[in-house]
Design a protein around this motif. Structure first.
Motif, PDB file in Angstrom:
ATOM      1  N   LEU A 169      45.471  64.397  85.648  1.00  0.00           N
ATOM      2  CA  LEU A 169      46.122  64.142  84.170  1.00  0.00           C
ATOM      3  C   LEU A 169      46.445  65.507  83.587  1.00  0.00           C
ATOM      4  O   LEU A 169      47.562  65.432  82.715  1.00  0.00           O
ATOM      5  CB  LEU A 169      44.745  63.222  83.320  1.00  0.00           C
ATOM      6  CG  LEU A 169      44.657  62.027  83.605  1.00  0.00           C
ATOM      7  CD1 LEU A 169      43.351  61.554  82.894  1.00  0.00           C
ATOM      8  CD2 LEU A 169      45.747  60.888  83.287  1.00  0.00           C
ATOM      9  N   SER A 170      45.933  66.450  83.926  1.00  0.00           N
ATOM     10  CA  SER A 170      46.277  67.652  83.226  1.00  0.00           C
ATOM     11  C   SER A 170      47.600  68.057  83.879  1.00  0.00           C
ATOM     12  O   SER A 170      48.419  68.689  83.105  1.00  0.00           O
ATOM     13  CB  SER A 170      45.262  68.905  83.723  1.00  0.00           C
ATOM     14  OG  SER A 170      43.963  68.761  83.038  1.00  0.00           O
TER      15      SER A 170
ATOM     16  N   ASP B  72      51.926  70.956  79.724  1.00  0.00           N
ATOM     17  CA  ASP B  72      52.378  71.748  78.424  1.00  0.00           C
ATOM     18  C   ASP B  72      51.366  71.227  77.115  1.00  0.00           C
ATOM     19  O   ASP B  72      51.268  71.729  75.969  1.00  0.00           O
ATOM     20  CB  ASP B  72      53.592  71.541  77.974  1.00  0.00           C
ATOM     21  CG  ASP B  72      54.170  70.055  77.828  1.00  0.00           C
ATOM     22  OD1 ASP B  72      53.398  69.308  78.423  1.00  0.00           O
ATOM     23  OD2 ASP B  72      55.057  69.838  76.960  1.00  0.00           O
ATOM     24  N   LYS B  73      50.378  70.080  77.594  1.00  0.00           N
ATOM     25  CA  LYS B  73      49.684  69.463  76.509  1.00  0.00           C
ATOM     26  C   LYS B  73      48.192  69.535  76.828  1.00  0.00           C
ATOM     27  O   LYS B  73      47.873  69.222  77.939  1.00  0.00           O
ATOM     28  CB  LYS B  73      50.064  67.955  76.176  1.00  0.00           C
ATOM     29  CG  LYS B  73      51.415  67.933  75.680  1.00  0.00           C
ATOM     30  CD  LYS B  73      51.736  66.429  75.326  1.00  0.00           C
ATOM     31  CE  LYS B  73      52.952  66.167  74.365  1.00  0.00           C
ATOM     32  NZ  LYS B  73      53.449  64.845  74.286  1.00  0.00           N
TER      33      LYS B  73
ATOM     34  N   ASP C  60      45.128  65.131  70.203  1.00  0.00           N
ATOM     35  CA  ASP C  60      45.008  65.455  71.663  1.00  0.00           C
ATOM     36  C   ASP C  60      44.720  64.553  72.604  1.00  0.00           C
ATOM     37  O   ASP C  60      44.030  63.484  72.233  1.00  0.00           O
ATOM     38  CB  ASP C  60      44.212  66.732  71.677  1.00  0.00           C
ATOM     39  CG  ASP C  60      44.411  67.995  70.943  1.00  0.00           C
ATOM     40  OD1 ASP C  60      45.747  68.099  70.748  1.00  0.00           O
ATOM     41  OD2 ASP C  60      43.999  68.923  71.076  1.00  0.00           O
ATOM     42  N   ARG C  61      45.226  64.896  73.590  1.00  0.00           N
ATOM     43  CA  ARG C  61      44.693  63.786  74.891  1.00  0.00           C
ATOM     44  C   ARG C  61      43.450  64.063  75.379  1.00  0.00           C
ATOM     45  O   ARG C  61      42.981  65.089  75.558  1.00  0.00           O
ATOM     46  CB  ARG C  61      45.664  64.089  76.005  1.00  0.00           C
ATOM     47  CG  ARG C  61      47.409  63.693  75.779  1.00  0.00           C
ATOM     48  CD  ARG C  61      48.014  63.946  77.180  1.00  0.00           C
ATOM     49  NE  ARG C  61      47.874  65.083  77.946  1.00  0.00           N
ATOM     50  CZ  ARG C  61      47.599  65.182  79.070  1.00  0.00           C
ATOM     51  NH1 ARG C  61      47.812  64.244  79.958  1.00  0.00           N
ATOM     52  NH2 ARG C  61      47.460  66.412  79.559  1.00  0.00           N
ATOM     53  N   VAL C  62      42.636  63.063  75.577  1.00  0.00           N
ATOM     54  CA  VAL C  62      41.424  63.229  75.890  1.00  0.00           C
ATOM     55  C   VAL C  62      40.946  62.223  77.115  1.00  0.00           C
ATOM     56  O   VAL C  62      41.459  60.975  77.003  1.00  0.00           O
ATOM     57  CB  VAL C  62      40.410  62.998  74.566  1.00  0.00           C
ATOM     58  CG1 VAL C  62      40.288  64.060  73.646  1.00  0.00           C
ATOM     59  CG2 VAL C  62      40.254  61.510  74.034  1.00  0.00           C
ATOM     60  N   MET C  63      39.976  62.444  77.827  1.00  0.00           N
ATOM     61  CA  MET C  63      39.154  61.559  78.636  1.00  0.00           C
ATOM     62  C   MET C  63      37.971  61.403  78.020  1.00  0.00           C
ATOM     63  O   MET C  63      37.155  62.152  77.492  1.00  0.00           O
ATOM     64  CB  MET C  63      39.026  62.129  79.998  1.00  0.00           C
ATOM     65  CG  MET C  63      40.162  62.484  80.610  1.00  0.00           C
ATOM     66  SD  MET C  63      39.783  63.548  82.384  1.00  0.00           S
ATOM     67  CE  MET C  63      38.638  62.576  83.074  1.00  0.00           C
TER      68      MET C  63
END
Length: 367
Positions: A303-304, A309-310, A252-255
Motif C-alpha cells: 500500500l505504501s 507520495d502519500k 491520511d491513508r491508514v491501515m
C-alpha cells in the motif's frame, strides 16, 4: 456473534436451559449462605457485566483508578483473561502480556503505581493484599470483571451494559451472550449504560431507564468512549518517538488493526477522520503470530508503494498496542515508525460530579 445473527441459536437452546439451571442453583446457594461469601475490612469495588464481551470494562476501571489513585492506595484484581500463566501473579513492570494478559498489561503500563494481582481466585488475591504490612496494604481494591465471582463480597458493585446491546434482547449462553439471567441486574448498586452516542437524547435515556426497572436504591448513569490523541506504539516503552517528523493527519491513508470484541466499530470510528484503505479485525484478545505480522508487513509495503507520495499509517487499539509492542523486534523500522494506537477514555454523559462523589464515598475506610 450477536444473538440475532447466530444461525445455530435454536440448536443451542437446550444447552442454554441447562446453563440457566446451573447459574440459578449457584446463585441460590450464595443467597442462602450455602456457598460462603467473604467480606473484607477495606472497600472492594466490583466492575462487571452480564453480557459476554465488549462493554468497556477496562476504560471504566481506568476511570476509577484515575479518580481514586491520587487519594487512596489503589489495588486491582484481574483474572488476566487469555494469559498463558497459571495461578496468582503479582504483576510488575517486567510482566509480559503472556504473564498477566493484555488488559492488565495495558492498565499497569499506564498506571505503574497501582498494585495489580492477576488471579482467577479472587479470595486468594484478597488474602495476599490483606497479608501486606498496614502501610503497604491497599486502601481500596477494584475487582475487574468480578460480577459473577461471588465468593468475594464487594462493598459496591458497578454493572456495565452496552447501549447497543440491551440484555432483554438477548438469551443465556451459549444461545445468546447473557452470562446471567436478567434478574441478576438487581444485585448491582450502580448501573452504567456504556458506549452511548454523545448526542443520546433524554428520551432515549428514559426509555432505557424504564426498560431496566431498577430498584430505587440503584443509581443509573450513561457513559461514552472519548478517543484521545494518537500515540506511537514505541512510546509504550523506553524507546522514544523522536526524530519522526510527522504524525497521522486528518484524511491520511491508514491501515486499521483491531483485536477487540467489536473491531468493526473501531474501524468505523477511524473512518470518520482518516481514509481507511485496509482493515484487519481479529477476535478479542488476539495473540499475534508470525504469519499475522508478516501479512501486516506485506500489506504495509504494498500500500505504501501504490502511492509513495502519500503517507500511510497503521493505527490499532490500545489493547493491540501492548501486544504489538512486545513483538516489535519482528517488525520493520518502517512499519514501527508509522504504527500508532488510539487511546480512549470514559466520559459520563451527565451527572459526572454525582458519580465521582458516589465512588469517593464508597472508597472511604469501612467502619
Amino acid at each position: 456473534m450477536p444473538y440475532s445473527s447466530n444461525p445455530y441459536r435454536a440448536l443451542l437452546r437446550p444447552l442454554s436451559v441447562l446453563y440457566g439451571w446451573g447459574v440459578a442453583l449457584r446463585h441460590f446457594c450464595f443467597d442462602r449462605g450455602i456457598l460462603p461469601q467473604v467480606s473484607y475490612p477495606i472497600p472492594v469495588i466490583c466492575v462487571g457485566n452480564i453480557i459476554a464481551g465488549g462493554t468497556g470494562k477496562t476504560p471504566h476501571v481506568e476511570y476509577l483508578i484515575r479518580l481514586l489513585g491520587e487519594r487512596r492506595r489503589v489495588a486491582l484484581i484481574s483474572r488476566g483473561y487469555k494469559r498463558k500463566s497459571r495461578g496468582m501473579i503479582i504483576a510488575s513492570s517486567s510482566s509480559s502480556v503472556a504473564d498477566i494478559g493484555d488488559e492488565p498489561k495495558q492498565i499497569l503500563t499506564k498506571y505503574p503505581n497501582i498494585r495489580l494481582v492477576v488471579d482467577g481466585n479472587r479470595r486468594r488475591a484478597m488474602a495476599y493484599f490483606m497479608s501486606l504490612p498496614e502501610d503497604e496494604r491497599p486502601e481500596v481494591v477494584i475487582m475487574d470483571d468480578g460480577y459473577q465471582h461471588r465468593y468475594v463480597r464487594p462493598s459496591f458493585s458497578i454493572l456495565l451494559i452496552d447501549a447497543a446491546r440491551h440484555p432483554k434482547d438477548d438469551h443465556l449462553l451459549p444461545e445468546g451472550l447473557l452470562r446471567e439471567p436478567l434478574e441478576q441486574i438487581h444485585r448491582a448498586d450502580c448501573v452504567i449504560i456504556s458506549k452511548c452516542p454523545a448526542n443520546m437524547s433524554s428520551i432515549e435515556r428514559r426509555i432505557i431507564d424504564r426498560g431496566l426497572r431498577l430498584y430505587p436504591h440503584q443509581q443509573l448513569f450513561f457513559s461514552r468512549m472519548q478517543p484521545k490523541a494518537l500515540c506511537p506504539v514505541l512510546s509504550l516503552g523506553t524507546e522514544t518517538a523522536q526524530g519522526r517528523g510527522s504524525a497521522p493527519m486528518l484524511g491520511d491513508r491508514v491501515m486499521a488493526l483491531a483485536g477487540i470484541a467489536q473491531g468493526e466499530a473501531f474501524v468505523r470510528q477511524l473512518s470518520q477522520s482518516y481514509s481507511v484503505v485496509q482493515s484487519y479485525c481479529f477476535a478479542d484478545h488476539h495473540n499475534y503470530r508470525g504469519e499475522d505480522l508478516a501479512r501486516l508487513e506485506q500489506a504495509f509495503a504494498e500500500l505504501s508503494a501504490e502511492q509513495a507520495d502519500k503517507p500511510l499509517w497503521c493505527i490499532c487499539t490500545e489493547k493491540d498496542a501492548v501486544r504489538l509492542y512486545e513483538h516489535r523486534s519482528l517488525l520493520s523500522s518502517a512499519l514501527l515508525e508509522h504504527l500508532y494506537y488510539q487511546p480512549i477514555e470514559v466520559k459520563l454523559l451527565q451527572r459526572q460530579e454525582v458519580f465521582d462523589r458516589l465512588i469517593l464515598s464508597k472508597a472511604r475506610p469501612l467502619r
